[in-house]
Design an enzyme around this catalytic site. Structure first.
Site, PDB file in Angstrom:
ATOM      1  N   GLU A  17       2.214  41.334  44.589  1.00  0.00           N
ATOM      2  CA  GLU A  17       1.550  40.056  44.894  1.00  0.00           C
ATOM      3  C   GLU A  17       1.748  39.740  46.373  1.00  0.00           C
ATOM      4  O   GLU A  17       2.847  39.910  46.908  1.00  0.00           O
ATOM      5  CB  GLU A  17       2.164  38.937  44.041  1.00  0.00           C
ATOM      6  CG  GLU A  17       1.547  37.574  44.347  1.00  0.00           C
ATOM      7  CD  GLU A  17       1.993  36.505  43.360  1.00  0.00           C
ATOM      8  OE1 GLU A  17       1.903  36.734  42.136  1.00  0.00           O
ATOM      9  OE2 GLU A  17       2.456  35.445  43.816  1.00  0.00           O
ATOM     10  N   HIS A  77      -6.118  35.320  42.400  1.00  0.00           N
ATOM     11  CA  HIS A  77      -5.613  34.141  41.677  1.00  0.00           C
ATOM     12  C   HIS A  77      -6.643  33.030  41.869  1.00  0.00           C
ATOM     13  O   HIS A  77      -7.292  32.947  42.918  1.00  0.00           O
ATOM     14  CB  HIS A  77      -4.280  33.669  42.253  1.00  0.00           C
ATOM     15  CG  HIS A  77      -3.160  34.663  42.112  1.00  0.00           C
ATOM     16  ND1 HIS A  77      -1.843  34.280  42.028  1.00  0.00           N
ATOM     17  CD2 HIS A  77      -3.151  36.019  42.052  1.00  0.00           C
ATOM     18  CE1 HIS A  77      -1.069  35.352  41.913  1.00  0.00           C
ATOM     19  NE2 HIS A  77      -1.842  36.426  41.936  1.00  0.00           N
ATOM     20  N   GLN A 173       6.483  34.164  35.501  1.00  0.00           N
ATOM     21  CA  GLN A 173       7.201  33.518  36.592  1.00  0.00           C
ATOM     22  C   GLN A 173       8.422  34.387  36.904  1.00  0.00           C
ATOM     23  O   GLN A 173       8.898  35.114  36.020  1.00  0.00           O
ATOM     24  CB  GLN A 173       7.629  32.118  36.113  1.00  0.00           C
ATOM     25  CG  GLN A 173       8.429  31.323  37.091  1.00  0.00           C
ATOM     26  CD  GLN A 173       7.609  30.973  38.317  1.00  0.00           C
ATOM     27  OE1 GLN A 173       7.476  31.810  39.196  1.00  0.00           O
ATOM     28  NE2 GLN A 173       7.073  29.770  38.371  1.00  0.00           N
TER      29      GLN A 173
HETATM   30  P1  FAD Z   1      -1.108  26.052  32.055  1.00  0.00           P
HETATM   31  O1  FAD Z   1      -1.130  27.306  31.286  1.00  0.00           O
HETATM   32  O2  FAD Z   1      -2.283  25.154  31.966  1.00  0.00           O
HETATM   33  O3  FAD Z   1       0.213  25.246  31.623  1.00  0.00           O
HETATM   34  C1  FAD Z   1       0.686  24.145  32.392  1.00  0.00           C
HETATM   35  C2  FAD Z   1       1.519  23.210  31.512  1.00  0.00           C
HETATM   36  O4  FAD Z   1       0.643  22.526  30.625  1.00  0.00           O
HETATM   37  C3  FAD Z   1       2.545  23.938  30.646  1.00  0.00           C
HETATM   38  O5  FAD Z   1       3.695  23.109  30.547  1.00  0.00           O
HETATM   39  C4  FAD Z   1       1.844  24.048  29.294  1.00  0.00           C
HETATM   40  O6  FAD Z   1       2.764  24.102  28.227  1.00  0.00           O
HETATM   41  C5  FAD Z   1       1.014  22.764  29.289  1.00  0.00           C
HETATM   42  N1  FAD Z   1      -0.235  22.844  28.512  1.00  0.00           N
HETATM   43  C6  FAD Z   1      -1.102  23.871  28.487  1.00  0.00           C
HETATM   44  N2  FAD Z   1      -2.149  23.576  27.686  1.00  0.00           N
HETATM   45  C7  FAD Z   1      -1.942  22.323  27.220  1.00  0.00           C
HETATM   46  C8  FAD Z   1      -2.672  21.433  26.353  1.00  0.00           C
HETATM   47  N3  FAD Z   1      -3.839  21.800  25.800  1.00  0.00           N
HETATM   48  N4  FAD Z   1      -2.154  20.200  26.098  1.00  0.00           N
HETATM   49  C9  FAD Z   1      -0.980  19.807  26.641  1.00  0.00           C
HETATM   50  N5  FAD Z   1      -0.243  20.614  27.474  1.00  0.00           N
HETATM   51  C10 FAD Z   1      -0.727  21.835  27.756  1.00  0.00           C
HETATM   52  N6  FAD Z   1      -0.086  28.331  41.813  1.00  0.00           N
HETATM   53  C11 FAD Z   1      -1.010  28.232  42.815  1.00  0.00           C
HETATM   54  O7  FAD Z   1      -1.335  27.133  43.264  1.00  0.00           O
HETATM   55  N7  FAD Z   1      -1.609  29.372  43.328  1.00  0.00           N
HETATM   56  C12 FAD Z   1      -1.294  30.618  42.872  1.00  0.00           C
HETATM   57  O8  FAD Z   1      -1.838  31.611  43.357  1.00  0.00           O
HETATM   58  C13 FAD Z   1      -0.316  30.738  41.824  1.00  0.00           C
HETATM   59  N8  FAD Z   1       0.006  31.964  41.308  1.00  0.00           N
HETATM   60  C14 FAD Z   1       0.898  32.044  40.251  1.00  0.00           C
HETATM   61  C15 FAD Z   1       1.193  33.299  39.696  1.00  0.00           C
HETATM   62  C16 FAD Z   1       2.083  33.421  38.643  1.00  0.00           C
HETATM   63  C17 FAD Z   1       2.371  34.776  38.047  1.00  0.00           C
HETATM   64  C18 FAD Z   1       2.725  32.260  38.117  1.00  0.00           C
HETATM   65  C19 FAD Z   1       3.712  32.364  36.983  1.00  0.00           C
HETATM   66  C20 FAD Z   1       2.444  31.004  38.662  1.00  0.00           C
HETATM   67  C21 FAD Z   1       1.521  30.880  39.723  1.00  0.00           C
HETATM   68  N9  FAD Z   1       1.198  29.636  40.281  1.00  0.00           N
HETATM   69  C22 FAD Z   1       0.270  29.541  41.307  1.00  0.00           C
HETATM   70  C23 FAD Z   1       1.877  28.394  39.813  1.00  0.00           C
HETATM   71  C24 FAD Z   1       1.122  27.679  38.675  1.00  0.00           C
HETATM   72  O9  FAD Z   1      -0.110  27.178  39.172  1.00  0.00           O
HETATM   73  C25 FAD Z   1       2.016  26.538  38.185  1.00  0.00           C
HETATM   74  O10 FAD Z   1       3.164  27.042  37.557  1.00  0.00           O
HETATM   75  C26 FAD Z   1       1.351  25.477  37.306  1.00  0.00           C
HETATM   76  O11 FAD Z   1       2.264  24.365  37.192  1.00  0.00           O
HETATM   77  C27 FAD Z   1       1.017  25.913  35.894  1.00  0.00           C
HETATM   78  O12 FAD Z   1      -0.046  26.768  35.879  1.00  0.00           O
HETATM   79  P2  FAD Z   1      -0.469  27.547  34.502  1.00  0.00           P
HETATM   80  O13 FAD Z   1      -1.665  28.320  34.807  1.00  0.00           O
HETATM   81  O14 FAD Z   1       0.702  28.225  33.921  1.00  0.00           O
HETATM   82  O15 FAD Z   1      -0.842  26.268  33.617  1.00  0.00           O
END
Ligand code: FAD
Length: 291
Positions: A17, A77, A173
């Site tokens: 990455e 991403h 993560q």
């Molecule tokens: P989600 O999967 O939507 O989850 C977020 C939260 O909401 C979780 O607590 C989940 O349990 C909850 N949730 C999900 N669905 C629901 C629902 N229907 N109702 C209620 N709660 C729900 N950030 C950036 O800005 N740019 C990047 O390029 C980037 N790359 C990343 C790469 C990796 C491998 C990882 C692990 C993280 C990355 N992030 C990046 C950070 C990420 O955007 C944050 O961790 C963010 O807070 C959560 O994103 P997610 O896609 O996991 O969200």
């Protein structure tokens, strides 16, 4: 090639990455890094989106270069929080036009003190939207130590929804205790989450980085690693060496345990990434064959 197909051909997929340079600097600053990382033959290189003050269109530009100049598979991403359907569609169109086949679909962190008004509240909403297009293999994020907004059970339940919405594979993560990854994997199996789980590994190379890691994701630091960090905190070269070896040991254990993929958070540091891959040269040769 779609990344979901890579998992069918390799025992362990090795990926990197990178993040785009800050907008104060020219985008070309990253090109030499990409050229050098490409020589290490990763299965793909992913490019973060909008994190750390970078401009979002740079992700499109950089993935285009990786795919069409370096001829290495790539993944863009893409975050959806606060985005409009039009802006998401415009990005998807650009990626498609450039021949990009893989997207890590993310929600993104909710900006503080800002009410978001968007069709996309969670990553699963974005996954469903991208899936309709049919052109991309879609990855999602997961959190072996649980996403900070939810407890264990809720987070797993939401992860299941994200996978059922069309996520082909999941990237974790960062974590420093492999047991957290293995325990999480067991839980996903019980819930019938049956997509490849990729382990995200961050080589820690300086003491300040650990403070940042704590602020960003609150990852647990095992006692063994904390002792190493404390012992070498005033000796940058020794600390970097120890960080590389710690990450290497994590990776060897993961590969030996049959992990689907290892995703190295390179932090754009070529020499660190190169050393890790040198450390696992023969191990890597052994995992090349098809399953
Ligand atoms: P989600 O999967 O939507 O989850 C977020 C939260 O909401 C979780 O607590 C989940 O349990 C909850 N949730 C999900 N669905 C629901 C629902 N229907 N109702 C209620 N709660 C729900 N950030 C950036 O800005 N740019 C990047 O390029 C980037 N790359 C990343 C790469 C990796 C491998 C990882 C692990 C993280 C990355 N992030 C990046 C950070 C990420 O955007 C944050 O961790 C963010 O807070 C959560 O994103 P997610 O896609 O996991 O969200």
């Amino acid at each position: 090639m779609k990344i979901k197909d890579l998992f069918k051909n390799k025992n362990t997929v090795i990926s990197f990455e990178i993040f785009p340079p800050n907008k104060k600097f020219p985008v070309e600053n990253i090109y030499k890094t990409i050229d050098e990382l490409s020589k290490l033959n990763p299965d793909y290189i992913s490019v973060t989106y909008g994190a750390g003050g970078t401009t979002q269109d740079r992700t499109v530009e950089i993935t285009n270069r990786i795919k069409n100049i370096n001829k290495i598979e790539t993944m863009a991403h893409l975050t959806c929080i606060g985005a409009t359907e039009e802006s998401i569609n415009a990005t998807l169109k650009q990626l498609k036009n450039n021949g990009i086949k893989n997207i890590l679909a993310l929600r993104g962190d909710i900006p503080r003190d800002q009410i978001h008004d968007s069709k996309f509240s969670y990553a699963s909403d974005l996954v469903k939207h991208i899936k309709k297009d049919g052109s991309f293999s879609i990855g999602g994020a997961f959190y072996p130590e649980v996403h900070f907004e939810n407890n264990d059970l809720l987070d797993l339940f939401h992860l299941k929804t994200k996978v059922d919405s069309g996520t082909d594979f999941l990237v974790s993560q960062l974590f420093f205790d492999n047991e957290d990854f293995y325990k999480f994997k067991e839980k996903t199996q019980k819930l019938n989450i049956n997509v490849p789980l990729v382990a995200g590994i961050l080589p820690v190379t300086n003491y300040k980085q650990i403070q940042k890691v704590r602020e960003l994701c609150n990852a647990k630091i095992p006692r063994k690693f904390q002792t190493i960090l404390d012992k070498f905190k005033d000796d940058p070269k020794a600390l970097e060496e120890a960080g590389i070896i710690y990450a290497t040991e994590q990776i060897i254990d993961l590969i030996a345990s049959g992990v689907d993929g290892v995703h190295i958070y390179t932090m754009n540091k070529v020499h660190v990434t190169r050393k890790i891959l040198e450390n696992i040269k023969y191990i890597r040769e052994g995992i090349k064959e098809a399953k």
